[in-house]
Design a protein around this motif. Structure first.
Motif, mmCIF file in Angstrom:
data_model
loop_
_atom_site.group_PDB
_atom_site.id
_atom_site.type_symbol
_atom_site.label_atom_id
_atom_site.label_comp_id
_atom_site.label_asym_id
_atom_site.label_seq_id
_atom_site.Cartn_x
_atom_site.Cartn_y
_atom_site.Cartn_z
ATOM 1 N N HIS A 27 -6.703 5.089 -17.132
ATOM 2 C CA HIS A 27 -8.088 4.962 -16.680
ATOM 3 C C HIS A 27 -8.934 4.003 -17.516
ATOM 4 O O HIS A 27 -10.120 3.827 -17.224
ATOM 5 C CB HIS A 27 -8.752 6.339 -16.639
ATOM 6 C CG HIS A 27 -8.169 7.237 -15.580
ATOM 7 N ND1 HIS A 27 -8.566 7.180 -14.262
ATOM 8 C CD2 HIS A 27 -7.197 8.186 -15.649
ATOM 9 C CE1 HIS A 27 -7.890 8.071 -13.565
ATOM 10 N NE2 HIS A 27 -7.047 8.694 -14.380
ATOM 11 N N LEU A 28 -8.354 3.399 -18.546
ATOM 12 C CA LEU A 28 -9.050 2.341 -19.271
ATOM 13 C C LEU A 28 -8.522 0.989 -18.815
ATOM 14 O O LEU A 28 -7.384 0.881 -18.347
ATOM 15 C CB LEU A 28 -8.861 2.510 -20.786
ATOM 16 C CG LEU A 28 -9.471 3.769 -21.408
ATOM 17 C CD1 LEU A 28 -9.251 3.771 -22.917
ATOM 18 C CD2 LEU A 28 -10.948 3.889 -21.081
ATOM 19 N N ASP A 29 -9.314 -0.043 -18.986
ATOM 20 C CA ASP A 29 -8.945 -1.364 -18.509
ATOM 21 C C ASP A 29 -7.816 -1.982 -19.318
ATOM 22 O O ASP A 29 -7.476 -1.536 -20.417
ATOM 23 C CB ASP A 29 -10.161 -2.288 -18.541
ATOM 24 C CG ASP A 29 -11.107 -2.034 -17.383
ATOM 25 O OD1 ASP A 29 -10.708 -1.300 -16.453
ATOM 26 O OD2 ASP A 29 -12.230 -2.565 -17.394
ATOM 27 N N ASP A 30 -7.279 -3.065 -18.772
ATOM 28 C CA ASP A 30 -6.129 -3.737 -19.381
ATOM 29 C C ASP A 30 -6.412 -4.233 -20.794
ATOM 30 O O ASP A 30 -5.489 -4.376 -21.593
ATOM 31 C CB ASP A 30 -5.698 -4.939 -18.523
ATOM 32 C CG ASP A 30 -5.265 -4.513 -17.127
ATOM 33 O OD1 ASP A 30 -5.107 -3.302 -16.908
ATOM 34 O OD2 ASP A 30 -5.090 -5.392 -16.264
ATOM 35 N N ASP A 31 -7.676 -4.536 -21.095
ATOM 36 C CA ASP A 31 -7.981 -5.130 -22.396
ATOM 37 C C ASP A 31 -8.275 -4.088 -23.473
ATOM 38 O O ASP A 31 -8.698 -4.426 -24.573
ATOM 39 C CB ASP A 31 -9.142 -6.125 -22.288
ATOM 40 C CG ASP A 31 -10.339 -5.561 -21.548
ATOM 41 O OD1 ASP A 31 -10.338 -4.339 -21.256
ATOM 42 O OD2 ASP A 31 -11.265 -6.334 -21.256
#
Length: 634
Positions: A27-31
């Protein structure tokens, strides 16, 4: 999906750690980078998260149940363990904090990661936060056990906030909680660059090598044209309005660009100076607008009024001031949701529940608030102060809230309202163009200039500032339209020296059955080397919106309320009125909002036909006729 180190969690991890690991990963972004139990100077925090806009966050995870907790205070807890019976342990929040301090001390040794002057001298250029995760406790249990008395809820993730299988789970809320787990509010002016993230990894993990180059972030500049300094020398009406607003409820109704938000921010400073112990709440509807207001208020609060204000006081300038969008406030502060409002209001009115009280409340873009929302706010006002400031512009009412303040909310603004008609933001050409469009299409014909309380629309009065006529770009295809827009942007940048960060591209929807609106914009901007940020890509990008990052901004029209840019490009205008929107008045208001975001340059572009583009075609034709007539008279 975030990058996790290690790739998978160890088999001996607790059930709660496993859930949190997968939640953060999915649920966190790729970065984002999520470290599980990294070894740092002989210590092993449970989780360390690094994100470009987040900074660095340490999480301590506990699988405590209600039966585990026996006694606790800020520093030490007495817990009942199944294996060792009663045991004294360090507070998990204090444990996370100590891990964070260890990391901070290690990173401060790199001179490229710290400030070298100013009030943050010798401090890291990015925020470091810490928090706790109780994987088997709910918010209700935390409240019932008085756990929140020793750990502020902002530093706690409960089971329903971290477990996607729970009905109450929200990805937006998860990210929001992580972003707010910082003792000192400190949002990055620009995201951490890869080289800076590599520098952090280098110091924490010796096997990583990095480049130590660092680009100094651009200084913060007020989002609006007006500032607290300018207030003393600008329009006398605004100055008096900011300084003379009394207590109790007050209403400011003004046109777009009239400085309503400026007055709200300035008023917050004035109240805080007069009542340092007051608890002040500032609300709006729009997510990205709330971040702009927060930055503006913070700047106002930190700006010394005279030589007697010590720098020490400015460090805590936002103490007692909460800036939220409405739904964020419900979730974060009241621990409720909009669907539960009717029952909550009934309990409040019967005195059957207790919620936080506020000594002063300020609401920006009040036309967006439903009656129940305002009723809730009014019930949470301190009865002794009852200080409410509501600012609104009914021409920007895109949510069609219909109400009578007295009947629906109990708020009586009769004799307690002021009107701001002068538009300071836009040039005379832009505001005339926008207002003529609004009058042509809006079914709301009730336009007044007096001091009334109802649903009236206020006609704007322009300043004498002049500029070019709004441009209208007609194209034969969507791709050609975007290329023309991009060419115009590069021309403004190169010839008029307009920074890309002062350019805003507005769209109605990101995709239609005919065209991929966002996809085409991104592709052509990349081809033409125009730096851009899609600020309405998701809830997180809205919350992390920062104007001054060197990039042009791409946004829905809805989310642009409260913003202003030197140049605004309203693309795909043939998609308005939007076919799936039943209320055409909302489409008219949206177009008006978009137009009035422009300070100096406004461009409308389209490559198809609609009721609105027919109007713009007529404008183009009239301009041609006027031009031909002027040529003949020469």
């Amino acid at each position: 999906m975030a990058q996790t180190v290690p790739e998978t969690i160890r088999s001996s991890a607790t059930a709660g750690e496993r859930i949190l690991f997968h939640t953060l990963k999915n649920h966190l972004d790729d970065d984002y980078i999520v470290y599980y139990e990294p070894e740092i100077d002989g210590k092993r925090p449970d989780f360390v998260i690094i994100g470009p806009y987040l900074g660095l966050l340490v999480l301590e995870v506990k699988d405590y149940t209600m039966n585990t907790l026996h006694q606790f205070n800020v520093d030490e807890w007495l817990i009942n363990t199944s294996s060792n019976g009663m045991q004294k342990v360090k507070s998990p929040l204090k444990q996370a904090m100590e891990y964070m301090f260890t990391i901070q001390d290690k990173l401060k040794k790199d001179i490229n990661l710290i400030h070298h002057e100013g009030k943050y001298q010798s401090k890291l250029k990015f925020p470091c936060g810490y928090g706790t995760v109780f994987t088997r406790l709910s918010q209700e249990q935390c409240l019932r056990s008085d756990l929140y008395e020793v750990i502020d809820p902002m530093f706690v993730l409960t089971r329903e906030e971290m477990d996607p299988d729970k009905e109450e789970f929200s990805e937006d809320n998860l990210v929001e909680k992580l972003l707010n787990m910082f003792k000192i509010p400190f949002r990055l002016k620009e995201p951490l660059q890869p080289r800076e993230i590599n520098a952090i990894r280098y110091h924490l993990f010796p096997e990583v090598r990095i480049s130590r180059e660092y680009k100094q972030p651009s200084p913060y500049r007020d989002q609006l044209l007006l500032s607290l300094h300018d207030l003393k020398t600008m329009d006398i009406h605004q100055e008096k309005l900011a300084k003379q607003l009394g207590d109790k409820n007050r209403l400011i109704r003004g046109v777009a660009g009239s400085g309503k938000t400026l007055i709200l921010a300035s008023r917050a400073r004035i109240i805080k100076q007069e009542h340092p112990d007051w608890n002040i709440l500032i609300l709006c509807y729009n997510v990205s607008l709330s971040r702009s207001i927060e930055s503006m208020v913070r700047t106002k609060m930190e700006d010394p009024a005279d030589l007697f204000e010590a720098a020490e006081e400015n460090r805590n300038a936002m103490d007692g001031i909460t800036v939220r969008n409405f739904h964020e406030w419900l979730r974060h502060d009241l621990k409720t949701s909009e669907k539960d409002l009717p029952a909550l209001l009934e309990k409040l009115e019967k005195g059957e529940t207790i919620l936080p009280k506020y000594d002063a409340v300020m609401i920006d873009e009040g036309q967006d608030f439903a009656p129940d929302w305002l009723r809730l706010v009014s019930l949470l006002l301190n009865e002794d102060t009852y200080s409410m400031l509501l600012v609104e512009d009914r021409a920007q009412n895109i949510y069609r809230r219909k109400r009578s303040y007295v009947q629906d909310t109990g708020l009586d603004f009769r004799g307690r309202s002021k009107i701001l008609q002068i538009n300071y933001r836009n040039t005379a050409q832009i505001i005339k163009f926008a207002w003529e469009f609004f009058q042509t299409f809006s079914e709301t014909s009730k336009v007044v200039a007096g001091d009334l309380e109802g649903q009236e629309i206020i006609p704007p009065q322009s300043t004498r500032r002049k500029g070019p006529d709004p441009a209208i770009i007609q194209a034969t295809s969507w791709t050609e339209e975007v290329r023309k827009v991009a060419f115009t942007m590069k021309k403004l940048h190169e010839q008029k020296k307009v920074p890309y960060e002062e350019m805003l591209v507005l769209y109605r929807v990101k995709r239609t059955y005919k065209v991929d609106v966002i996809g085409t914009i991104k592709r052509i901007f990349e081809e033409m080397d125009i730096p851009f940020t899609w600020i309405t890509e998701n809830q997180e990008t809205k919350r992390l919106y920062k104007k001054e990052d060197g990039t042009a901004k791409i946004s829905t029209i809805d989310s642009s309320k409260g913003m202003d840019f030197q140049a605004v490009f309203m693309v795909n205008a043939d998609n308005m009125p939007f076919a799936l929107e039943e209320d055409e008045n909302r489409e008219v208001a949206l177009m008006y909002i978009g137009m009035t975001r422009a300070i100096e340059y406004l461009t409308i572009s389209y490559s198809g036909e609609s009721k609105f583009t027919e109007y713009f075609d007529e404008v183009v034709e009239k301009r041609k006729q006027i031009g031909e007539s002027e040529e003949m008279t020469k």
